[in-house]
Motif scaffolding. Structure first.
Motif, PDB file in Angstrom:
ATOM      1  N   THR A 290      62.456   7.133 -26.141  1.00 26.05           N
ATOM      2  CA  THR A 290      62.967   8.207 -25.288  1.00 26.05           C
ATOM      3  C   THR A 290      61.913   9.280 -25.080  1.00 26.05           C
ATOM      4  N   ALA A 291      61.257   9.679 -26.165  1.00 24.94           N
ATOM      5  CA  ALA A 291      60.210  10.703 -26.062  1.00 24.94           C
ATOM      6  C   ALA A 291      59.011  10.188 -25.271  1.00 24.94           C
ATOM      7  N   PHE A 292      58.667   8.933 -25.465  1.00 30.55           N
ATOM      8  CA  PHE A 292      57.537   8.324 -24.762  1.00 30.55           C
ATOM      9  C   PHE A 292      57.758   8.334 -23.259  1.00 30.55           C
ATOM     10  N   GLU A 293      58.963   8.029 -22.823  1.00 27.97           N
ATOM     11  CA  GLU A 293      59.256   7.914 -21.400  1.00 27.97           C
ATOM     12  C   GLU A 293      59.605   9.247 -20.746  1.00 27.97           C
ATOM     13  N   ASP A 294      59.862  10.287 -21.530  1.00 28.71           N
ATOM     14  CA  ASP A 294      60.308  11.574 -20.992  1.00 28.71           C
ATOM     15  C   ASP A 294      59.114  12.353 -20.433  1.00 28.71           C
ATOM     16  N   LYS A 295      58.582  11.868 -19.316  1.00 27.06           N
ATOM     17  CA  LYS A 295      57.380  12.447 -18.715  1.00 27.06           C
ATOM     18  C   LYS A 295      57.596  12.661 -17.223  1.00 27.06           C
TER      19      LYS A 295
END
Length: 342
Positions: A290-295
């Motif tokens: 989730t953090a990786f894709e939250d861009k």
């Protein structure tokens, strides 16, 4: 003196290869182009005053094979004829090594260059996928490794050659985003007023984060070492430890995503090192991804980029061995980093 512009020159066998980190050093000997590396027991850097002593006692005294060349990957920037490691007291002195250990050729690389080389040397059986689509065969790649410190490297493909890009990306700034972050970050130990990735995303960083969460919640920390914290988190026996590992995975995901954007790493992001191997269940629970894709505005792009945890226990040695056998396969610049006996 360094031997310039010779990255396309072969090395003479047998070749000693070494992966030297802040805590552990791993050595092997590559006898020829076809033989698998002969590995030796892992060395604790604290057990030997110098790297030369470690090589002599833990490797050369244990075999009748006399290496003619050495390729060493070290945790720190390679600069000059006396090379300091970032997180241990060893100093690599290639000229002295040639005099005392019998080498005629010494190449010194950054340890995360070796990890980058490993990415194209390892098979799928040594990769645990953590979401995303398929890796492009010659797409750019990022290697990220929380261990004694936080190592970062890139890997790009150009002119039919894999080119590792070493750096000190573990020292980039990292900051709070959520309300919970705002509670925790004031308690994280700073270095000269700043919090870098390595202050959180490594072994001691895990301890820093655990203590910060305990301080934010006004509870007494129960554990001291990263192993204790990780064990308690994985068996769900301590609430603070569980949150520590979850936030560790979240922050690792944020930084990995930033680096994926910088390198446009359609070939994937690769997590290496002992910590990544131990916490695969946490990395798979969704918080990292989730953090990786939250861009935003590039979340759709990020969802396509695969992430892999490298599970091979000697990954860096595999990469160094691949380079030692066929240096021409890799665009490794050795100017200023290769020493040859005249």
């Amino acid at each position: 003196m360094p031997y310039p512009h010779d990255s396309d020159m072969v090395l003479d066998f047998p070749i000693l290869i070494g992966d030297i980190g802040g805590t552990n050093a791993r050595f092997a000997i590559v006898v020829d182009s076809y033989a698998e590396p002969r590995e030796f027991p892992v060395v604790q850097t604290a057990d030997y005053p110098t790297i030369d002593d470690a090589i002599q006692n833990a490797v050369l005294d244990q075999t009748n094979v006399l290496p003619r060349s050495a390729v060493l990957a070290i945790a720190g920037p390679v600069d000059g004829d006396e090379i300091d490691l970032t997180n241990c007291d060893w100093v690599v002195r290639p000229n002295q090594m040639m005099d005392t250990l019998g080498f005629s050729d010494v190449v010194v690389l950054n340890d995360f260059e070796a990890q980058a080389l490993a990415v194209v040397a390892l098979g799928e059986e040594h990769l645990e996928k953590i979401g995303g689509g398929s890796a492009e065969t010659v797409g750019s790649r990022v290697i990220l490794g929380p261990g004694t410190g936080l190592g970062v490297a890139g890997l790009v493909h150009a002119r039919r050659t894999w080119i590792p890009i070493p750096g000190e990306g573990g020292h980039v700034d990292i900051g709070p985003r959520t309300a919970r972050d705002e509670q925790v970050f004031p308690h994280i130990e700073k270095i000269e007023g700043r919090i870098s990735g390595e202050q959180i995303l490594c072994g001691r960083g895990l301890t820093n984060l655990y203590r910060a969460i305990a301080a934010a919640d006004d509870v007494e920390p129960r554990f001291i070492t990263p192993v204790e914290i990780t064990t308690a988190a994985l068996d769900h026996s301590d609430k603070t430890a569980v949150e520590t590992l979850d936030l560790f995975a979240t922050y690792l995901g944020r930084l990995a995503g930033d680096l994926a954007l910088i390198f446009m790493s359609r070939g994937g992001v690769y997590l290496t090192g002992g910590i990544a191997q131990k916490i695969v269940p946490t990395l798979q629970n969704g918080k990292f991804r989730t953090a990786f894709e939250d861009k935003a505005p590039h979340s759709d792009l990020m969802a396509t980029i695969p992430v892999f945890a490298i599970t091979h226990p000697m990954a860096a040695l595999t990469g160094i061995a691949a380079y030692a056998r066929t240096p021409a396969r890799f665009g490794v610049e050795t100017a200023g980093r290769r020493w040859r006996k005249q």
